[in-house]
Design an enzyme around this catalytic site. Structure first.
Site, mmCIF file in Angstrom:
data_model
loop_
_atom_site.group_PDB
_atom_site.id
_atom_site.type_symbol
_atom_site.label_atom_id
_atom_site.label_comp_id
_atom_site.label_asym_id
_atom_site.label_seq_id
_atom_site.Cartn_x
_atom_site.Cartn_y
_atom_site.Cartn_z
ATOM 1 N N GLU A 111 -15.531 -59.709 6.433
ATOM 2 C CA GLU A 111 -16.500 -60.612 5.801
ATOM 3 C C GLU A 111 -16.785 -60.020 4.430
ATOM 4 O O GLU A 111 -17.597 -59.100 4.303
ATOM 5 C CB GLU A 111 -17.781 -60.702 6.648
ATOM 6 C CG GLU A 111 -17.568 -61.266 8.041
ATOM 7 C CD GLU A 111 -17.344 -62.775 8.059
ATOM 8 O OE1 GLU A 111 -17.645 -63.433 7.051
ATOM 9 O OE2 GLU A 111 -16.842 -63.290 9.066
ATOM 10 N N CYS A 153 -24.321 -62.466 -0.329
ATOM 11 C CA CYS A 153 -22.870 -62.611 -0.515
ATOM 12 C C CYS A 153 -22.487 -64.016 -0.965
ATOM 13 O O CYS A 153 -21.503 -64.187 -1.674
ATOM 14 C CB CYS A 153 -22.141 -62.248 0.764
ATOM 15 S SG CYS A 153 -22.709 -63.177 2.184
HETATM 16 P P1 NAD Z 1 -22.213 -51.056 1.598
HETATM 17 O O1 NAD Z 1 -22.113 -50.130 0.453
HETATM 18 O O2 NAD Z 1 -23.397 -50.974 2.496
HETATM 19 O O3 NAD Z 1 -20.875 -50.898 2.453
HETATM 20 C C1 NAD Z 1 -20.645 -51.654 3.623
HETATM 21 C C2 NAD Z 1 -20.324 -50.720 4.768
HETATM 22 O O4 NAD Z 1 -19.125 -50.028 4.493
HETATM 23 C C3 NAD Z 1 -21.405 -49.664 4.989
HETATM 24 O O5 NAD Z 1 -21.708 -49.591 6.378
HETATM 25 C C4 NAD Z 1 -20.771 -48.407 4.475
HETATM 26 O O6 NAD Z 1 -21.216 -47.252 5.146
HETATM 27 C C5 NAD Z 1 -19.299 -48.631 4.729
HETATM 28 N N1 NAD Z 1 -18.446 -47.910 3.798
HETATM 29 C C6 NAD Z 1 -18.663 -47.703 2.470
HETATM 30 N N2 NAD Z 1 -17.653 -46.988 1.944
HETATM 31 C C7 NAD Z 1 -16.767 -46.751 2.943
HETATM 32 C C8 NAD Z 1 -15.505 -46.070 3.019
HETATM 33 N N3 NAD Z 1 -14.941 -45.501 1.975
HETATM 34 N N4 NAD Z 1 -14.892 -46.038 4.229
HETATM 35 C C9 NAD Z 1 -15.450 -46.620 5.306
HETATM 36 N N5 NAD Z 1 -16.640 -47.267 5.280
HETATM 37 C C10 NAD Z 1 -17.291 -47.319 4.130
HETATM 38 O O7 NAD Z 1 -22.175 -52.569 1.146
HETATM 39 P P2 NAD Z 1 -21.361 -53.226 -0.039
HETATM 40 O O8 NAD Z 1 -19.899 -53.151 0.226
HETATM 41 O O9 NAD Z 1 -21.890 -52.818 -1.357
HETATM 42 O O10 NAD Z 1 -21.839 -54.728 0.239
HETATM 43 C C11 NAD Z 1 -21.791 -55.665 -0.756
HETATM 44 C C12 NAD Z 1 -20.542 -56.509 -0.631
HETATM 45 O O11 NAD Z 1 -20.522 -57.097 0.661
HETATM 46 C C13 NAD Z 1 -20.513 -57.647 -1.603
HETATM 47 O O12 NAD Z 1 -19.210 -57.810 -2.073
HETATM 48 C C14 NAD Z 1 -20.927 -58.835 -0.744
HETATM 49 O O13 NAD Z 1 -20.474 -60.074 -1.237
HETATM 50 C C15 NAD Z 1 -20.313 -58.492 0.554
HETATM 51 N N6 NAD Z 1 -21.021 -59.143 1.644
HETATM 52 C C16 NAD Z 1 -20.350 -60.064 2.366
HETATM 53 C C17 NAD Z 1 -21.006 -60.741 3.388
HETATM 54 C C18 NAD Z 1 -20.307 -61.760 4.221
HETATM 55 O O14 NAD Z 1 -20.856 -62.145 5.240
HETATM 56 N N7 NAD Z 1 -19.121 -62.212 3.862
HETATM 57 C C19 NAD Z 1 -22.342 -60.468 3.648
HETATM 58 C C20 NAD Z 1 -22.982 -59.518 2.883
HETATM 59 C C21 NAD Z 1 -22.309 -58.846 1.888
#
Ligand code: NAD
Length: 453
Positions: free
Chosen positions: A207, A241
């Site tokens: 997602e 998102c």
């Molecule tokens: P975040 O930084 O919280 O990361 C998401 C998860 O990935 C966390 O649990 C984190 O611990 C883990 N993570 C981070 N780096 C990692 C790595 N190198 N290896 C393994 N796991 C790792 O959140 P984010 O990515 O900044 O979230 C924002 C993004 O998420 C945006 O692009 C947003 O559009 C997208 N998003 C999508 C949805 C959806 O439902 N499609 C919903 C919310 C957010």
């Protein structure tokens, strides 16, 4: 991590999670956790994101309890074998699709809706009969700590586990064997997750995000359009998102639209949104700095002011946007809204189609031909016509992305099915066993086959 994975695997193999009564109880406990601790959750969301209590209640509490209640209500129906047709040549026989859990599932969540995006997939996996490991985001630290404390108190720890932490903990988790990985977050980490899943051929749901465009046709009702865009954009200070990322507006309407947006912002957040109880904050100084630097890509027609000590960025509308800037090349994921004037809807469609498939697409138009043209000629994870965000609130519409915005959809029944294998079962009767079906293949049998097959 391997102890957790082993414990859950042996629980799964014991058959505990196959019981519908067990699943119902876990789902009830999840809702009990949310309702009994609502105040603590709203406080944690305020600490992490300055989330207004009403927003926190709607998007992170009621959204989850509503989904879970539906799962409880439909538990029996959604887990019953589905009878399907059987062709003549199989007769006598019956055919069914039998929903089977996948096993042990990993759910990794981001920080922007830190309760909803962890618990809705986890609940779907439980309703489907799986064991679950939940990994909340370390960025929304207060909510993560609260979930880390409450989940083991309310839910069966031998089947539902929560692991707090950042990259090292998630990397360690990803090296374990899971039967499905459900990841919500950015595409860079999505690729890390998918690469880790290769080792065990683990299916993944991703997602992700992207730049969700809004087309505003000259036939649009600008007042309603502006209010619906303002709501979808500045909810959670733009950290959604599916928030509108940028507007493609009929050039003759740009000035009027900016004025309507100004009015909507004033109505929603008052003359100084900084003082509003209805407006959130940016999640961390790192995210604040990134957003502040993105502002260089345009000129602020509305807003533009910031307070770094409070991680506050005003609802901001940017015009005279540089299409080559970072503002227009990466997902904004914050309260900045660039507007790009367009000569025609065809130009807007071409603009969107020159970029990766977005998670959401919005079109505002009273002219139905414009709407059908946009729907027919663009691809997106989901669409709301004459609105923003709302398609994801209908549990009958699976929510997810396509291409760069993700793979797989959930919510409602689709969410439960995502964590199941629909096992095809053909059950044959033994009363009739015509020898035509067996060798030797005589000419007579060949003729019959040619006639009936
Ligand atoms: P975040 O930084 O919280 O990361 C998401 C998860 O990935 C966390 O649990 C984190 O611990 C883990 N993570 C981070 N780096 C990692 C790595 N190198 N290896 C393994 N796991 C790792 O959140 P984010 O990515 O900044 O979230 C924002 C993004 O998420 C945006 O692009 C947003 O559009 C997208 N998003 C999508 C949805 C959806 O439902 N499609 C919903 C919310 C957010």
């Amino acid at each position: 991590m391997s102890n957790i994975a082993d414990t859950l695997r042996s629980t799964y193999e014991s058959g505990t999670t196959r019981s519908l009564a067990w699943r119902r109880h876990q789902l009830e406990q999840m809702n009990k956790m949310l309702t009994e601790n609502e105040a603590a959750f709203l406080e944690a969301l305020r600490t992490d994101l300055g989330k207004p209590a009403v927003e926190g209640f709607i998007t992170d509490i009621a959204f989850v309890t509503g989904e879970v209640e539906t799962m409880i209500k439909k538990l029996k129906k959604w887990n019953k074998p589905e009878r399907v047709g059987t062709p003549m040549f199989n007769m006598p026989a019956k055919s069914h699709l039998v929903p089977e859990p996948l096993g042990v599932v990993l759910v990794i969540a981001p920080w922007n809706y830190p309760v909803q995006l962890l618990l809705v997939p986890a609940a779907s996996a439980i309703a489907a009969g799986n064991c679950v490991v939940m990994k909340p985001s370390e960025v929304s630290a207060a909510t993560s700590a609260l979930l880390g404390q409450l989940v083991p108190k309310y839910m069966d720890p031998s089947a539902v586990s929560i692991v707090e932490g950042g990259v090292p903990e998630t990397t360690d988790l990803l090296s374990q064997h899971f039967d499905h990985i459900f990841y919500t977050g950015n595409g860079t980490v999505g690729r890390v997750v998918m690469a880790a899943a290769v080792a065990n051929l683990t299916p993944v749901t991703l997602e992700l995000g992207g730049k969700s465009p809004v087309i505003i046709d000259e036939s649009a009702d600008l007042r309603v359009t502006a209010r619906r865009i303002a709501w979808g954009k500045w909810l959670n200070a733009g950290q959604t998102c599916v928030a509108p990322d940028y507007l493609l507006v009929a050039e003759s309407k740009q000035d009027a639209l900016v004025e309507e947006l100004r009015k909507a912002i004033g109505e929603f957040y008052g003359a100084d949104p900084h003082l509003s109880d209805s407006y959130g904050r940016i999640v961390s100084p790192r995210h604040f700095d990134r957003l502040e630097s993105l502002m260089a890509g345009g000129t602020a027609a509305i807003g533009g002011d910031t307070k770094s000590d409070e991680r506050y960025i005003a609802p901001t509308v940017l015009v005279d946007v540089d299409p080559e800037s970072q503002l227009m090349s990466e997902e904004i994921f914050g309260p900045l809204l660039p507007i790009i004037p367009m000569k025609s809807v065809a130009d807007s469609i071409a603009f969107i189609n020159a970029r990766p498939h977005p998670l959401a697409l919005y079109v505002f138009a009273e002219n139905k031909n414009v709407v059908s043209n946009v729907l027919a000629r663009t691809t997106a994870g989901g669409v709301t016509v004459n609105g923003t965000l709302m398609h994801l609130t209908n549990p009958n519409l699976p929510f997810g992305g396509i291409g760069e915005s993700g793979m797989g959809g959930y919510h409602g029944k689709a969410g439960v099915r995502l964590f199941q294998h629909l096992k095809p079962v053909l059950t044959r009767g033994t009363k009739i066993d015509p020898s035509i079906a067996y060798p030797p293949y005589t000419d007579r049998k060949a003729k019959i086959f040619r006639r009936v097959l």
